[in-house]
Design a protein around this motif. Structure first.
Motif, PDB file in Angstrom:
ATOM      1  N   TYR A 138      51.828  52.397  59.235  1.00  0.00           N
ATOM      2  CA  TYR A 138      50.822  52.475  60.400  1.00  0.00           C
ATOM      3  C   TYR A 138      50.983  53.309  61.651  1.00  0.00           C
ATOM      4  O   TYR A 138      52.309  53.297  62.351  1.00  0.00           O
ATOM      5  N   GLY A 139      50.035  53.775  62.204  1.00  0.00           N
ATOM      6  CA  GLY A 139      49.728  54.506  63.173  1.00  0.00           C
ATOM      7  C   GLY A 139      50.254  56.042  63.723  1.00  0.00           C
ATOM      8  O   GLY A 139      50.372  56.917  63.738  1.00  0.00           O
ATOM      9  N   GLU A 140      50.757  55.944  61.687  1.00  0.00           N
ATOM     10  CA  GLU A 140      50.745  57.909  61.278  1.00  0.00           C
ATOM     11  C   GLU A 140      50.119  58.730  60.791  1.00  0.00           C
ATOM     12  O   GLU A 140      49.246  59.281  60.580  1.00  0.00           O
ATOM     13  N   THR A 150      38.798  50.844  57.700  1.00  0.00           N
ATOM     14  CA  THR A 150      38.019  52.171  57.445  1.00  0.00           C
ATOM     15  C   THR A 150      38.857  53.260  56.540  1.00  0.00           C
ATOM     16  O   THR A 150      40.180  52.984  56.850  1.00  0.00           O
ATOM     17  N   MET A 151      39.028  54.259  55.860  1.00  0.00           N
ATOM     18  CA  MET A 151      39.075  55.352  56.087  1.00  0.00           C
ATOM     19  C   MET A 151      40.411  55.878  56.968  1.00  0.00           C
ATOM     20  O   MET A 151      40.965  56.559  56.206  1.00  0.00           O
ATOM     21  N   ASN A 152      39.757  55.614  57.731  1.00  0.00           N
ATOM     22  CA  ASN A 152      41.667  55.664  59.593  1.00  0.00           C
ATOM     23  C   ASN A 152      42.072  55.087  58.660  1.00  0.00           C
ATOM     24  O   ASN A 152      43.874  55.768  59.002  1.00  0.00           O
ATOM     25  N   ASP A 153      42.528  54.143  57.853  1.00  0.00           N
ATOM     26  CA  ASP A 153      43.797  53.156  57.642  1.00  0.00           C
ATOM     27  C   ASP A 153      43.871  52.917  55.886  1.00  0.00           C
ATOM     28  O   ASP A 153      45.029  52.439  55.242  1.00  0.00           O
ATOM     29  N   THR A 154      43.156  53.255  54.890  1.00  0.00           N
ATOM     30  CA  THR A 154      42.894  52.884  54.231  1.00  0.00           C
ATOM     31  C   THR A 154      42.258  53.756  53.270  1.00  0.00           C
ATOM     32  O   THR A 154      41.416  53.827  53.440  1.00  0.00           O
ATOM     33  N   VAL A 155      43.145  55.266  51.851  1.00  0.00           N
ATOM     34  CA  VAL A 155      41.678  55.561  51.521  1.00  0.00           C
ATOM     35  C   VAL A 155      42.350  55.568  50.283  1.00  0.00           C
ATOM     36  O   VAL A 155      43.711  55.219  49.081  1.00  0.00           O
ATOM     37  N   TYR A 156      40.956  54.561  49.395  1.00  0.00           N
ATOM     38  CA  TYR A 156      41.752  54.759  47.269  1.00  0.00           C
ATOM     39  C   TYR A 156      41.448  55.918  46.544  1.00  0.00           C
ATOM     40  O   TYR A 156      41.008  56.672  46.723  1.00  0.00           O
ATOM     41  N   TYR A 157      42.408  56.276  45.626  1.00  0.00           N
ATOM     42  CA  TYR A 157      42.123  57.367  44.748  1.00  0.00           C
ATOM     43  C   TYR A 157      42.617  56.827  43.767  1.00  0.00           C
ATOM     44  O   TYR A 157      43.269  55.886  43.546  1.00  0.00           O
TER      45      TYR A 157
END
Length: 418
Positions: free
Chosen positions: A47-49, A186-193
């Motif tokens: 978080y925050g990084e 959003t993608m600023n916090d969670t990215v799925y792959y």
């Protein structure tokens, strides 16, 4: 004395084993307590990084249903999510009382502690209903590796919407997709792959569904732009090809039989009851089609292949009815005027025996066929030929056109076994 010594030795070994097990359990409990001592599940990892990257894998166990009327499908599958959480790292070895107590390189959390860790707010975009299996226990486990890698594996049954293109029904191939996305981040916090690339999505070789054949699958990763921001979405698509043998026996053969009976009756008989036969045939065709398949199809604004064939059959039956009405009207006029009956248009029922015998007694009543009678006869033969030609064109176009499309799909989609 010897027996007593052996018993004492076994008792001491038992105490040592219990003591070792107790020390291992104590060490594991201490690891878990330290892990969650200052852990806050409200905060995501990094978080925050940087965004938290969540890897997804899935394995289809069964496709339970495919509903054309409600435009949805149901499937059961294993669903796995993995991500890194550095707050959950631990050491696999811990020293206790001068002896090395073995701590495994991964920990399975119980139901209570599994609720204490952060989880991504994953949801299925087109889901209608779903449930996590709970027989005989909740079908889910949470595993934490020493480096803080978290794995959650679950068994779900999901009913999801599946928009259908029914233009080639029943020679169609449908694509049903299950889409995965974060509900609130959003993608600023969670990215799925896809965690394992092309091997992230698999299906059992035992996957079967009545009336359909599982052709293959495909996976994609998308970025969706909404009013609230850009979201990461994963899509797993299933290709289902319809088996049309059932529809040939249940729909096509009866419809073609009705038309052939009507046309043969039109050609080889010429009575005033003939229009009634065609009316009955048309009524039976409409009733049979409505009971068999029309009421089971989704309400769409276009004509599919099966409805087109129904309209072809209905058109031929209506033309047969009009020709039979014209023949019956002409025949009644000839009888009323006392004219002889053309050999092409001779009646074949017992009701007309009197007119036949009178024609024999009075040769003046027998006459050659007029141009109208000959034209009527050839119109009937032409209608039969038109139906045969329509069937040839229909069966050349629809099955082979869809077969070529399915061969391209089979080459593109690759079904993998896990």
């Amino acid at each position: 004395m010897r027996m007593a010594s052996k018993s004492l030795l076994l008792l001491l070994l038992g105490f040592q084993s219990v003591s070792a097990m107790s020390e291992s359990a104590t060490a594991m409990k201490q690891v878990l307590d330290n892990m969650f001592l200052q852990y806050d599940k409200a905060l995501r990892p990094y978080y925050g990084e940087k965004p938290t990257h969540v890897g997804i894998t899935a394995y289809v166990l069964s496709i339970d249903s495919f509903d054309e009327t409600n435009l949805d499908f149901t499937m059961t599958f294993y669903f796995r999510q993995t991500w890194d959480d550095p707050r959950l790292t631990f050491r696999p070895q811990q020293q206790s009382r001068g002896r090395g107590q073995s701590i495994p390189n991964h920990i399975l959390l119980d139901d209570v502690r599994a609720k204490l860790i952060w989880r991504p707010d994953t949801f299925f975009v087109k889901e209608k209903t779903s449930h996590l299996h709970r027989t005989t226990i909740m079908n889910e486990f949470v595993r934490i590796q020493t480096n803080g890698s978290v794995l959650i594996a679950s068994r779900y049954t999901v009913k999801s919407a599946c928009p259908l293109d029914m233009q080639f029904f029943p020679f169609d191939t449908q694509t049903c997709s299950l889409e995965i996305e974060s509900f609130g981040t959003t993608m600023n916090d969670t990215v799925y792959y896809w965690a394992k690339g092309e091997d992230s999505f698999g299906a059992s070789k035992d996957v079967m569904i009545p009336g359909m054949t599982f052709v293959g699958h495909n996976i994609r990763a998308l970025e969706i732009s909404l009013n609230t921001g850009n979201y990461s979405r994963l899509v797993m698509s299933l290709e289902l090809q319809r088996n049309y043998g059932y529809y040939i026996l249940r729909c096509y053969v009866p419809m073609a039989t009705f038309v052939l009976i009507s046309l043969l009756t039109l050609i080889f008989t010429n009575t005033i009851l003939e229009p009634l036969i065609h009316v009955i045939t048309i009524s039976v065709l409409i009733w049979h089609s409505n009971e068999s398949w029309i009421g089971k199809l989704p309400m769409v604004s276009y004509i599919n292949a099966l409805i087109l064939y129904f309209l072809i059959c209905l058109a031929h039956l209506l033309l047969s009815l009009f020709l039979s009405l014209a023949s019956a009207y002409r025949y009644i006029q000839q009888i009323q005027r006392g004219e002889g009956v053309c050999s092409i248009c001779k009646p074949l029922t017992e009701l007309d025996n009197y007119h036949r015998s009178s024609s024999r007694r009075n040769p003046s009543k027998t006459r050659s066929c007029s141009a109208g009678s000959v034209l009527c006869f050839f119109l009937k033969l032409g209608l039969l030929g038109l139906f045969v030609a329509s069937n040839v064109l229909y069966w050349l176009f629809y099955p082979y056109a869809t077969k070529a499309a399915n061969q391209k799909l089979a080459g593109y989609y690759n079904t993998k076994e896990e």
